[in-house]
Design an enzyme around this catalytic site. Structure first.
Site, PDB file in Angstrom:
ATOM      1  N   ARG A 109       0.916  -1.256   0.173  1.00 42.59           N
ATOM      2  CA  ARG A 109      -0.030  -0.127  -0.164  1.00 42.59           C
ATOM      3  C   ARG A 109       0.904   1.243   0.001  1.00 42.59           C
ATOM      4  O   ARG A 109       1.575   1.395   0.922  1.00 42.59           O
ATOM      5  CB  ARG A 109      -0.930  -0.053   1.176  1.00 42.59           C
ATOM      6  N   GLU A 117     -11.240   5.303  -5.985  1.00 44.66           N
ATOM      7  CA  GLU A 117     -11.519   3.850  -5.890  1.00 44.66           C
ATOM      8  C   GLU A 117     -11.904   3.368  -7.189  1.00 44.66           C
ATOM      9  O   GLU A 117     -12.512   3.963  -7.994  1.00 44.66           O
ATOM     10  CB  GLU A 117     -12.623   3.708  -4.840  1.00 44.66           C
ATOM     11  N   ARG A 157      -1.121  -5.701   4.392  1.00 41.73           N
ATOM     12  CA  ARG A 157      -0.298  -5.334   3.355  1.00 41.73           C
ATOM     13  C   ARG A 157       0.986  -4.430   3.996  1.00 41.73           C
ATOM     14  O   ARG A 157       0.753  -3.818   5.063  1.00 41.73           O
ATOM     15  CB  ARG A 157      -1.011  -4.354   2.356  1.00 41.73           C
TER      16      ARG A 157
END
Length: 234
Positions: A109, A117, A157
Site C-alpha cells: 500500500r 477507488e 499489506r
C-alpha cells in the site's frame, strides 16, 4: 661459481621470466581465492543479500523497526495506490527472473496518498479510479522499485514509501500520483508520510490549482477518495 648459478634454491640467484610470471600468477590466485571466500562468508552472514522475502508476513521485525529498504520488480498493480512487489535481494539481481513469477509476493500500500477507488466488492468505481490505476501500471509494472517498509495495515499489506527508477533518477511514486492529480494526501489516523507530508500537501494543492487529473471536472466530481468511501458505506 658455475654450480652456484645453476642451483635454483640459491637465495640471490636471479629468477627467470618464467619463474617471475609463475609467482605472479600464484600470488594473484591466492588473492582471488581469499576474496571469494570472504565474499561467500559475508553473504552467508548477511541474509539480506541473498534471502528473498516472499510476502508482507515474512518481512523481518528488524526491517519494520529500522524502516529498511528493499528492492524488487513490480509484477502487477491492483488499483491506484497499491501494487505487488517481487523482492529481489542483491545476490538475486545477477540472475534472470523466474518465469512465471511465484504467486506469493509482497502486497504494498503506497504510503501517504489515497487514489480514487476502482469498482470492487459490488461498490461502484469513483471517477478517475481506472485512470489512476492505469497510470500506475504504466509507471511501475516490470520496473525496478525500491521500497522503504513503514508498517503493516489492517489488511496485512506493507505500507511503504516507494521509488521507481525513471531513466537516470529515482522518482517517488506517491509524488507522481499527487503531481498528476490522481491521488490525494491520505488523512486517516495512523497515516505514514516518511517525513514528506508538507511536500505532499503542496503537490496536491498545485495539482488542484492546475486542474490536473481528478480535479479537472466539475465540482460534483471533486470528491476525495476518503469522502467517496464514507458515502458508499452508508
Amino acid at each position: 661459481f658455475f654450480l652456484w648459478g645453476k642451483m635454483s634454491w640459491w637465495p640471490w640467484r636471479e629468477k627467470s621470466n618464467y619463474e617471475k610470471a609463475k609467482d605472479f600468477y600464484l600470488l594473484h590466485q591466492r588473492y582471488f581465492i581469499a576474496g571469494a571466500l570472504c565474499t561467500g562468508l559475508l553473504l552467508l552472514s548477511r541474509p539480506r543479500f541473498w534471502r528473498r522475502i516472499p510476502d508482507a508476513d515474512s518481512i523481518p521485525v528488524a526491517y519494520w523497526k529500522k524502516r529498511k529498504r528493499i528492492t524488487g520488480i513490480v509484477s502487477r498493480v491492483g488499483d491506484g495506490d497499491g501494487f505487488h512487489l517481487y523482492h529481489r535481494p542483491f545476490f538475486h539481481q545477477f540472475f534472470p527472473l523466474p518465469n512465471p513469477l511465484p504467486a506469493k509476493q509482497i502486497s504494498v500500500r503506497i504510503a501517504g496518498v489515497d487514489a480514487p477507488e476502482c469498482a470492487h466488492f459490488g461498490a461502484p468505481a469513483q471517477p478517475y479510479g481506472e485512470a489512476a490505476r492505469d497510470f500506475l501500471r504504466k509507471e511501475l509494472v516490470e520496473k525496478k522499485v525500491t521500497l522503504q517498509v513503514l508498517k503493516r495495515d489492517q489488511y496485512g499489506r506493507c505500507v511503504g514509501m516507494a521509488w521507481v527508477k525513471n531513466t537516470f533518477r529515482w522518482k517517488n511514486v506517491s509524488a507522481l500520483m499527487l503531481e498528476n492529480g490522481l491521488a490525494t494526501v491520505y488523512t486517516s489516523s495512523g497515516a505514514e508520510y516518511g517525513g514528506m507530508l508538507q511536500k505532499f500537501e503542496a503537490m496536491e494543492k498545485k495539482a488542484k490549482k492546475q486542474k490536473k487529473g481528478m480535479w479537472r471536472k466539475a465540482s460534483s466530481h471533486k470528491e476525495s477518495p476518503m469522502e467517496f468511501k464514507k458515502r458508499n458505506k452508508q
